[in-house]
Design a protein around this motif. Sequence first.
Motif, PDB file in Angstrom:
ATOM      1  N   LYS A  19       0.833  -1.204   0.000  1.00 15.08           N
ATOM      2  CA  LYS A  19       0.000   0.000   0.000  1.00 15.08           C
ATOM      3  C   LYS A  19       0.871   1.258   0.000  1.00 15.08           C
ATOM      4  O   LYS A  19       0.613   2.202  -0.734  1.00 15.08           O
ATOM      5  N   SER A  76     -10.385   0.014   2.699  1.00 15.17           N
ATOM      6  CA  SER A  76     -11.147  -0.439   1.540  1.00 15.17           C
ATOM      7  C   SER A  76     -11.792  -1.793   1.785  1.00 15.17           C
ATOM      8  O   SER A  76     -11.491  -2.456   2.782  1.00 15.17           O
ATOM      9  N   PHE A 101      -8.076 -15.877   1.179  1.00 12.14           N
ATOM     10  CA  PHE A 101      -9.166 -15.241   0.434  1.00 12.14           C
ATOM     11  C   PHE A 101      -9.980 -16.249  -0.380  1.00 12.14           C
ATOM     12  O   PHE A 101     -11.080 -15.920  -0.808  1.00 12.14           O
ATOM     13  N   ASP A 159     -10.430 -10.072  -5.810  1.00  7.83           N
ATOM     14  CA  ASP A 159     -10.315  -9.788  -7.246  1.00  7.83           C
ATOM     15  C   ASP A 159     -10.791 -10.920  -8.165  1.00  7.83           C
ATOM     16  O   ASP A 159     -11.457 -10.652  -9.167  1.00  7.83           O
ATOM     17  N   LYS A 179      -6.461  -2.424 -14.234  1.00  5.77           N
ATOM     18  CA  LYS A 179      -7.227  -2.363 -12.977  1.00  5.77           C
ATOM     19  C   LYS A 179      -7.003  -1.007 -12.297  1.00  5.77           C
ATOM     20  O   LYS A 179      -7.937  -0.394 -11.785  1.00  5.77           O
ATOM     21  N   HIS A 184     -11.584   1.325  -7.511  1.00  3.81           N
ATOM     22  CA  HIS A 184     -12.076   2.176  -6.428  1.00  3.81           C
ATOM     23  C   HIS A 184     -10.953   3.062  -5.881  1.00  3.81           C
ATOM     24  O   HIS A 184     -11.154   4.214  -5.547  1.00  3.81           O
ATOM     25  N   ARG A 185      -9.721   2.481  -5.815  1.00  2.00           N
ATOM     26  CA  ARG A 185      -8.578   3.245  -5.271  1.00  2.00           C
ATOM     27  C   ARG A 185      -8.212   4.378  -6.233  1.00  2.00           C
ATOM     28  O   ARG A 185      -7.937   5.488  -5.813  1.00  2.00           O
TER      29      ARG A 185
HETATM   30  P1  IMP Z   1      -7.891  -2.843   4.740  1.00  4.10           P
HETATM   31  O1  IMP Z   1      -6.417  -3.102   4.580  1.00  4.10           O
HETATM   32  O2  IMP Z   1      -8.412  -2.900   6.135  1.00  4.10           O
HETATM   33  O3  IMP Z   1      -8.331  -1.617   4.013  1.00  4.10           O
HETATM   34  O4  IMP Z   1      -8.604  -4.126   4.075  1.00  4.10           O
HETATM   35  C1  IMP Z   1      -8.928  -4.122   2.750  1.00  4.10           C
HETATM   36  C2  IMP Z   1      -9.450  -5.515   2.375  1.00  4.10           C
HETATM   37  O5  IMP Z   1     -10.489  -5.337   1.416  1.00  4.10           O
HETATM   38  C3  IMP Z   1      -8.398  -6.335   1.684  1.00  4.10           C
HETATM   39  O6  IMP Z   1      -7.778  -7.237   2.546  1.00  4.10           O
HETATM   40  C4  IMP Z   1      -9.202  -7.084   0.618  1.00  4.10           C
HETATM   41  O7  IMP Z   1      -9.790  -8.178   1.190  1.00  4.10           O
HETATM   42  C5  IMP Z   1     -10.319  -6.153   0.276  1.00  4.10           C
HETATM   43  N1  IMP Z   1      -9.956  -5.321  -0.883  1.00  4.10           N
HETATM   44  C6  IMP Z   1      -9.718  -3.996  -0.874  1.00  4.10           C
HETATM   45  N2  IMP Z   1      -9.379  -3.559  -2.095  1.00  4.10           N
HETATM   46  C7  IMP Z   1      -9.394  -4.660  -2.892  1.00  4.10           C
HETATM   47  C8  IMP Z   1      -9.115  -4.850  -4.274  1.00  4.10           C
HETATM   48  O8  IMP Z   1      -8.743  -3.950  -5.038  1.00  4.10           O
HETATM   49  N3  IMP Z   1      -9.250  -6.107  -4.717  1.00  4.10           N
HETATM   50  C9  IMP Z   1      -9.621  -7.145  -3.937  1.00  4.10           C
HETATM   51  N4  IMP Z   1      -9.876  -7.024  -2.651  1.00  4.10           N
HETATM   52  C10 IMP Z   1      -9.777  -5.778  -2.127  1.00  4.10           C
END
Ligand code: IMP
Length: 198
Positions: A19, A76, A101, A159, A179, A184-185
């Motif tokens: 990230k 996210s 996952f 994904d 992608k 969304h990002r």
């Molecule tokens: P965070 O790190 O707490 O924001 O967790 C985000 C989680 O949401 C990730 O571990 C994924 O499971 C899911 N996620 C967020 N963005 C994506 C993406 O672009 N593709 C697939 N899964 C996503």
Amino acid sequence: MARHFEHGKLVIASHNPGKVREIGDLLRPYDVDVVSASELNLEEPEETGTTFIANAELKARFVAEASGLPALSDDSGLAVKALGGDPGVVSARWAGPGKDFGLAMQRVEDGLMGRTDRQAHFACALALCWPDGHCETFEGTVHGTLVWPPRGERGFGYDPMFVAEGRDITFGEMDPDEKHQISHRADAFRKLVAACFK
Ligand code: IMP
């Protein structure tokens, strides 16, 4: 009017090297000296919020206060319409301690059994907070449908079961550059950059 980021150090409120790298790349064209929360030995607060925005804000606020520098965070996840928005803010937790996952996607699929509505969206919230407590927040989304079985080895998380609107391959099958244009990002970053970095 949103508060503008004035050049200098910006802490990425994340301990996830992927990230931090991705955010650093996105901010490269601007006058930003990116450091990570890990480099500053800062802890991560517990994500107790019930929305992506609330969690992004609590992470960035915590790091801005602890470091005395502006901080940017990202939160996210996947929201499935027929599951009332689940897994939502607990998207990462559905994969369990082993971060499996395959298991998380199976849980989504089990929840959808017998339903025809397979709509879902990914959401990404970004929060930029300053040490004085001021925060700017932005949310990006990408809408699509869920397929079964999962397809593709690229990407991460959910994904392989997500097909964005207007496409027929999953995010797991898609070239990462493609992608990153529609995700969304990307959507959230476009909003952040337009408001705070231009
Ligand atoms: P965070 O790190 O707490 O924001 O967790 C985000 C989680 O949401 C990730 O571990 C994924 O499971 C899911 N996620 C967020 N963005 C994506 C993406 O672009 N593709 C697939 N899964 C996503």
